[in-house]
Structures are given as structure tokens and as C-alpha cells.
Design an enzyme around this catalytic site. Sequence first.
Site, PDB file in Angstrom:
ATOM      1  N   MET A 188      -9.971   3.613   2.524  1.00 27.48           N
ATOM      2  CA  MET A 188      -9.375   3.969   3.816  1.00 27.48           C
ATOM      3  C   MET A 188     -10.483   4.299   4.807  1.00 27.48           C
ATOM      4  O   MET A 188     -11.323   5.168   4.543  1.00 27.48           O
ATOM      5  CB  MET A 188      -8.451   5.181   3.686  1.00 27.48           C
ATOM      6  N   ASP A 227      -9.340  -0.659   5.050  1.00 29.21           N
ATOM      7  CA  ASP A 227      -8.076  -0.516   5.780  1.00 29.21           C
ATOM      8  C   ASP A 227      -8.170   0.584   6.829  1.00 29.21           C
ATOM      9  O   ASP A 227      -8.359   1.747   6.504  1.00 29.21           O
ATOM     10  CB  ASP A 227      -6.973  -0.184   4.752  1.00 29.21           C
ATOM     11  N   GLY A 228      -8.037   0.174   8.093  1.00 26.12           N
ATOM     12  CA  GLY A 228      -7.982   1.132   9.198  1.00 26.12           C
ATOM     13  C   GLY A 228      -9.078   0.880  10.215  1.00 26.12           C
ATOM     14  O   GLY A 228     -10.266   0.960   9.900  1.00 26.12           O
ATOM     15  N   HIS A 239       0.864  -1.186   0.000  1.00 25.68           N
ATOM     16  CA  HIS A 239       0.000   0.000   0.000  1.00 25.68           C
ATOM     17  C   HIS A 239       0.900   1.235   0.000  1.00 25.68           C
ATOM     18  O   HIS A 239       1.504   1.553   1.031  1.00 25.68           O
ATOM     19  CB  HIS A 239      -0.893  -0.072   1.246  1.00 25.68           C
ATOM     20  N   GLY A 281      -1.686   7.015   7.576  1.00 26.29           N
ATOM     21  CA  GLY A 281      -0.454   7.492   8.191  1.00 26.29           C
ATOM     22  C   GLY A 281      -0.112   6.777   9.487  1.00 26.29           C
ATOM     23  O   GLY A 281       1.054   6.671   9.834  1.00 26.29           O
ATOM     24  N   GLY A 337      -4.330  -4.359  11.519  1.00 26.37           N
ATOM     25  CA  GLY A 337      -3.019  -4.240  12.143  1.00 26.37           C
ATOM     26  C   GLY A 337      -3.095  -4.542  13.618  1.00 26.37           C
ATOM     27  O   GLY A 337      -2.832  -5.658  14.064  1.00 26.37           O
ATOM     28  N   GLY A 381      -1.286   3.516  12.478  1.00 32.59           N
ATOM     29  CA  GLY A 381      -2.118   2.397  12.889  1.00 32.59           C
ATOM     30  C   GLY A 381      -2.908   2.761  14.134  1.00 32.59           C
ATOM     31  O   GLY A 381      -2.754   3.864  14.689  1.00 32.59           O
TER      32      GLY A 381
HETATM   33  C1  DX5 Z   1      -2.779   3.299   7.917  1.00 31.43           C
HETATM   34  C2  DX5 Z   1      -2.389   2.018   7.210  1.00 31.43           C
HETATM   35  C3  DX5 Z   1      -3.075   0.824   7.741  1.00 31.43           C
HETATM   36  C4  DX5 Z   1      -2.799   0.541   9.197  1.00 31.43           C
HETATM   37  C5  DX5 Z   1      -3.992  -0.173   9.762  1.00 31.43           C
HETATM   38  O1  DX5 Z   1      -2.322   4.383   7.205  1.00 31.43           O
HETATM   39  O2  DX5 Z   1      -2.690   2.090   5.828  1.00 31.43           O
HETATM   40  O3  DX5 Z   1      -2.779  -0.336   6.963  1.00 31.43           O
HETATM   41  O4  DX5 Z   1      -1.649  -0.214   9.418  1.00 31.43           O
HETATM   42  O5  DX5 Z   1      -3.790  -0.343  11.126  1.00 31.43           O
HETATM   43  P1  DX5 Z   1      -4.972  -0.674  12.123  1.00 31.43           P
HETATM   44  O6  DX5 Z   1      -5.615  -1.928  11.648  1.00 31.43           O
HETATM   45  O7  DX5 Z   1      -4.264  -0.820  13.421  1.00 31.43           O
HETATM   46  O8  DX5 Z   1      -5.937   0.499  12.087  1.00 31.43           O
HETATM   47 ZN    ZN Z   2      -2.548   0.192   4.641  1.00 31.52          ZN
END
Ligand code: DX5
Ligand code: ZN
Length: 220
Positions: A140, A178-179, A69, A145, A200, A147
Amino acid sequence: MKHTPPLIAPSLLAADFGRLNDEIMMVNRSEADSFHVDVMDGSFVPNFSIGTPIIQAIKKQALKPLDIHLMILDPERYIDHFVQIGADWLTVHIEATVDLHKTVTHIKNLGVKAGVSLNPETPETRLTEILPEADVILVMSVHPGFGAQSFIPETFEKIRTLNRIRQARNLDFLIEVDGGVNLQNARALVDAGADVLVAGNTIFSSPDPEETIHLLKSGH
Ligand code: DX5
Ligand code: ZN
């Protein structure tokens, strides 16, 4: 409503890099489908993350595809590079590239799945032209930026809209979210139309990451 299990993409941003090898082995053993690798340039997003040497180390051990990504400006400069070091899926942001069509075509011509991501404030109408070309739309659900942020609930409507468009236009892109994905919202995200769940902190901060992957996959 769909009931096929989602693809699970653990986001290594939340891994313990002091024991990266163990974390990769855990993902290899688990029911996860890929490794989500976040690349940040300190310009498109106010943070830095994983770069070339780490990706090369991951690639050596990974038994599953790398879903890279790119949260970087002008990603077209680095498409060949990331494919060369092991991207199986490569996602760029619609906000970061001038000629999205050219960038997506370039990724696909290298034999890699092409993803297009959009920030929470970017409307899905911006995707109208690219949907037939894209393999994956990465929605998103936090501001990119970092996690461990909270899921933005408006994302549900965006996923539902993309799912409706996909059916109406008979297209076959995957919807990746994602997120802030967690055990509480995973099932509803799949019901809304998401095919790929990135997670994450939900995975790597849990007492039993392999079991958490199983729970995300099975919709508990
Ligand atoms: C944020 C990233 C995500 C992030 C997700 O900018 O693109 O991939 O690692 O983390 P979680 O699942 O902890 O929100
Ligand atoms: Zn990501």
C-alpha cells in the site's frame, strides 16, 4: 534493472458506477491485465466500497481476472465467498488476520492467487515467514480506504527491499503497488521492482483512460 512491462490493474473504485458497464468494456478493450476490486468493511478502514452484487455484475462482463483486495477484518471468514463470486486473485491484509499462513493456504487451495497486503506503516520484516507462500505482495502506497490520495514516497524503499529479498531468497512472488500511482511515478516503480501497478484515478479520471492504460503499461 527490469524492463518487462508491468501488469496494469485498473481500480474500479474510481470508476463511474452510473456507467459501470462502459467502464468494464473499456478495461476489456484496453491493455490492462486485470480488474482491481476494493472491498472495505467500515472497520479495518473507515469507508465502505464494493460488495457482492457489484462484484457479481463485474464478473459477468469482465474478460480479465478479478484482483480482489480485501480491506476487511478477519478476512478468513469470507475467503470461500469471494472465490465463489469470482475472485481470481484474492488479497488479505497482514494487519487484519490472526493466522496469515492458514488464510493464505486456504486461498491457494481454492485455486486462486493469494495476495498479502501491508499498510504503509507496517514494516516488510513482518512478511519474512509468508514470502515463500504468497503469490503476490500488495504494497500500500497510501493509507487504505480512499482513492485519489497522494503517493507516499517511502514506498520506493519498501519495494526495493522486497525486490532484493526476492532475489536473495530466490522467490517468485509478484510485487503489486496500490495507491497514488500515476504517469509520473509508474516507470520508477517498475524500476524499483514493482510488477503490478494498480491505478484508480489516474486511469478513470483521465480524458482517455485506454490511452492512459497504454502509457502506464509502456512506461512513458
Ligand atoms: C485504496 C485502494 C486503492 C485505490 C487506489 O484503499 O486500495 O486500490 O482505489 O486509488 P488511486 O489509484 O486513485 O490512488
Ligand atoms: Zn486496492
